[in-house]
Enzyme design. Structure first.
Site, mmCIF file in Angstrom:
data_model
loop_
_atom_site.group_PDB
_atom_site.id
_atom_site.type_symbol
_atom_site.label_atom_id
_atom_site.label_comp_id
_atom_site.label_asym_id
_atom_site.label_seq_id
_atom_site.Cartn_x
_atom_site.Cartn_y
_atom_site.Cartn_z
ATOM 1 N N ASP A 95 0.800 -1.226 0.000
ATOM 2 C CA ASP A 95 0.000 0.000 0.000
ATOM 3 C C ASP A 95 0.831 1.274 0.000
ATOM 4 O O ASP A 95 0.373 2.319 0.446
ATOM 5 C CB ASP A 95 -0.920 0.006 1.230
ATOM 6 C CG ASP A 95 -0.170 -0.274 2.533
ATOM 7 O OD1 ASP A 95 1.045 0.011 2.586
ATOM 8 O OD2 ASP A 95 -0.782 -0.772 3.486
ATOM 9 N N GLU A 117 -0.509 -8.991 -1.635
ATOM 10 C CA GLU A 117 -0.980 -8.548 -0.323
ATOM 11 C C GLU A 117 -2.187 -7.632 -0.484
ATOM 12 O O GLU A 117 -2.310 -6.572 0.126
ATOM 13 C CB GLU A 117 0.139 -7.846 0.461
ATOM 14 C CG GLU A 117 -0.123 -7.781 1.966
ATOM 15 C CD GLU A 117 1.031 -7.152 2.733
ATOM 16 O OE1 GLU A 117 1.894 -7.915 3.205
ATOM 17 O OE2 GLU A 117 1.067 -5.918 2.851
ATOM 18 N N GLU A 131 -2.323 5.023 3.411
ATOM 19 C CA GLU A 131 -2.206 3.623 2.995
ATOM 20 C C GLU A 131 -3.557 2.955 2.748
ATOM 21 O O GLU A 131 -3.703 2.149 1.819
ATOM 22 C CB GLU A 131 -1.396 2.832 4.021
ATOM 23 C CG GLU A 131 0.090 3.143 4.030
ATOM 24 C CD GLU A 131 0.459 4.331 4.901
ATOM 25 O OE1 GLU A 131 -0.476 5.024 5.387
ATOM 26 O OE2 GLU A 131 1.662 4.564 5.120
ATOM 27 N N HIS A 205 7.110 3.656 13.632
ATOM 28 C CA HIS A 205 7.450 4.544 12.525
ATOM 29 C C HIS A 205 6.246 5.088 11.761
ATOM 30 O O HIS A 205 6.392 5.996 10.953
ATOM 31 C CB HIS A 205 8.340 3.800 11.519
ATOM 32 C CG HIS A 205 7.600 2.752 10.738
ATOM 33 N ND1 HIS A 205 7.373 1.487 11.235
ATOM 34 C CD2 HIS A 205 7.019 2.781 9.512
ATOM 35 C CE1 HIS A 205 6.706 0.783 10.341
ATOM 36 N NE2 HIS A 205 6.470 1.547 9.294
ATOM 37 N N ARG A 207 3.104 6.984 10.209
ATOM 38 C CA ARG A 207 2.760 8.400 10.186
ATOM 39 C C ARG A 207 1.726 8.747 11.249
ATOM 40 O O ARG A 207 1.764 9.822 11.852
ATOM 41 C CB ARG A 207 2.247 8.765 8.784
ATOM 42 C CG ARG A 207 2.030 10.246 8.531
ATOM 43 C CD ARG A 207 1.565 10.446 7.106
ATOM 44 N NE ARG A 207 2.558 9.989 6.157
ATOM 45 C CZ ARG A 207 3.517 10.753 5.641
ATOM 46 N NH1 ARG A 207 3.613 12.015 6.010
ATOM 47 N NH2 ARG A 207 4.377 10.269 4.770
ATOM 48 N N HIS A 237 14.159 3.536 12.778
ATOM 49 C CA HIS A 237 13.648 3.337 11.422
ATOM 50 C C HIS A 237 14.520 4.111 10.430
ATOM 51 O O HIS A 237 15.095 5.144 10.782
ATOM 52 C CB HIS A 237 12.193 3.826 11.344
ATOM 53 C CG HIS A 237 11.492 3.441 10.091
ATOM 54 N ND1 HIS A 237 11.401 4.280 9.000
ATOM 55 C CD2 HIS A 237 10.855 2.300 9.745
ATOM 56 C CE1 HIS A 237 10.730 3.674 8.037
ATOM 57 N NE2 HIS A 237 10.385 2.476 8.446
#
Length: 376
Positions: A95, A117, A131, A205, A207, A237
């Site tokens: 994504d 996926e 995403e 990590h 957002r 990260h």
């Protein structure tokens, strides 16, 4: 199958990890894989992720801008390459903005698209953003949809996606099992006395956790490390925005160590030694149950509910109070921790890549035969 080739779009480390087993499976099935590196994670090495030696192009699109702008840039830079040498199928994974940009480029040039996926959903456009929107949009464009679980396939059915849906398992489990096979054997985890500090690995990590989420997580970890409840390792990260914040929050703090971004192999080796993992990573949600390591998911919603359903993970968010309660409860009740440590495989058996390769091979043959009939 001579002359057929499939292009793989890779922008981030997770995409590389999860697409490498499929690239090898397709090559074994007689379908030539080619690699398109978008540059979303600058410095990403194909060689470090089992993709060395594949024909490749680089788009040089670092993901440092707004994700929607990045998707547009990927589509713009990829389109001339697709026009010059169109693949028989273009594959995207997950994504990311790289995946969305590539999907749009393929659609605009009438190139068949496969989505690895596919079907993961939180059913909330804001968690995670962008995403959730990305994967919904890619699902609408793809001709081949490879769902890792039955629940993911159900999501695609409900959305009335036009592509053919196949439940295959997740190629990330293929990569995990291959990595485990390359690591030295470890002794079975022994029961630890209730007073012993928990060995905790932390990654964060996403957002949605930038800002307040990281701050409240830090407050909990500082207290847990400071009072001896846990010995905590925070794995940074590659995103410098996140790494700099984490370093400023934790450097030099009692009970907390910082580790630089590491290879997938080294991360798996570290995870399997842990008593408990705290993470918002999608890949970790897939890997922790298979490793038999309890996981607290640092999110309010997840597109991988299977990990929670099998008992290996708990969805806890980043509230300082909630995290303190959850970790201290498990530190005090080692039998509850042990129940979460029973290995489970909700995301596949490690054979997703050959399944997907077989489906793609059959699809390419069928497309060729259909084209021949139309010409006759």
């Amino acid at each position: 199958m001579s002359g057929y080739f499939v292009a793989f779009v890779v922008g981030t480390r997770p995409e590389a990890i999860k697409l490498a087993p499929l690239a090898h499976a397709l090559a074994a099935a007689g379908v030539a894989p080619r690699l398109i590196l978008t540059g979303q994670h600058p410095g990403l090495s194909a060689a470090d992720h089992g993709l060395a030696g594949l024909p490749s192009i680089e788009l040089h699109c670092p993901g440092l801008e707004d994700p929607l702008a990045h998707a547009f840039t990927v589509a713009r830079k990829l389109s001339p390459h697709l026009d010059l040498d169109p693949p028989d199928l273009l594959l995207v994974q997950g994504d990311t903005s790289s995946a969305l940009g590539a999907a749009r480029a393929a659609h605009s040039q009438n190139i068949p698209l496969g989505h690895v996926e596919a079907g993961l959903r939180t059913h909330d456009r804001t968690m995670p953003w962008p995403e959730e929107d990305n994967r919904v949009a890619i699902g609408k464009l793809a001709q081949l949809l490879f769902a890792p679980t039955p629940d993911a396939a159900t999501n695609l059915d409900r959305e009335q996606c036009e592509g053919s849906i196949h439940v295959t398992g997740n190629t990330g489990i293929d990569a995990l099992l291959a990595t485990l096979a390359s690591l030295p054997a470890v002794s079975p985890r022994r029961a630890r006395r209730a007073s012993a500090p928990l060995d905790i690995v932390v990654t964060c990590h996403r957002r949605e956790n930038w800002g307040a989420g990281l701050t409240s997580l830090a407050a909990a970890l500082l207290e847990l490390g400071g009072d001896g409840t846990a010995a905590i390792e925070v794995v940074l990260h590659p995103n410098p925005c996140v790494a700099d914040i984490m370093h400023s929050l934790f450097a030099g703090q009692r009970g907390i160590s910082l580790s630089m971004p590491t290879t997938h192999r080294a991360m798996i080796a570290r995870m399997r030694r842990a008593d408990l993992i705290l993470s918002d990573s999608g890949g970790v949600q897939e890997e922790a149950p298979a490793l038999g390591v309890p996981l607290l998911v640092l999110r309010d919603k997840t597109e991988r509910p299977e990990a929670v359903a099998c008992g290996n993970a708990r969805l806890v968010g980043t509230s300082t109070l909630r995290l303190l309660q959850e970790v201290r409860s498990l530190a005090a009740d080692r039998s509850a921790l042990a129940r979460m440590a029973r290995p489970a495989m909700p995301f596949g058996d490690g054979h997703a890549a050959p399944r997907i390769a077989a489906i793609i091979r059959r699809w390419l043959i069928d497309q060729d035969m259909n084209a021949a009939r139309r010409r006759a």
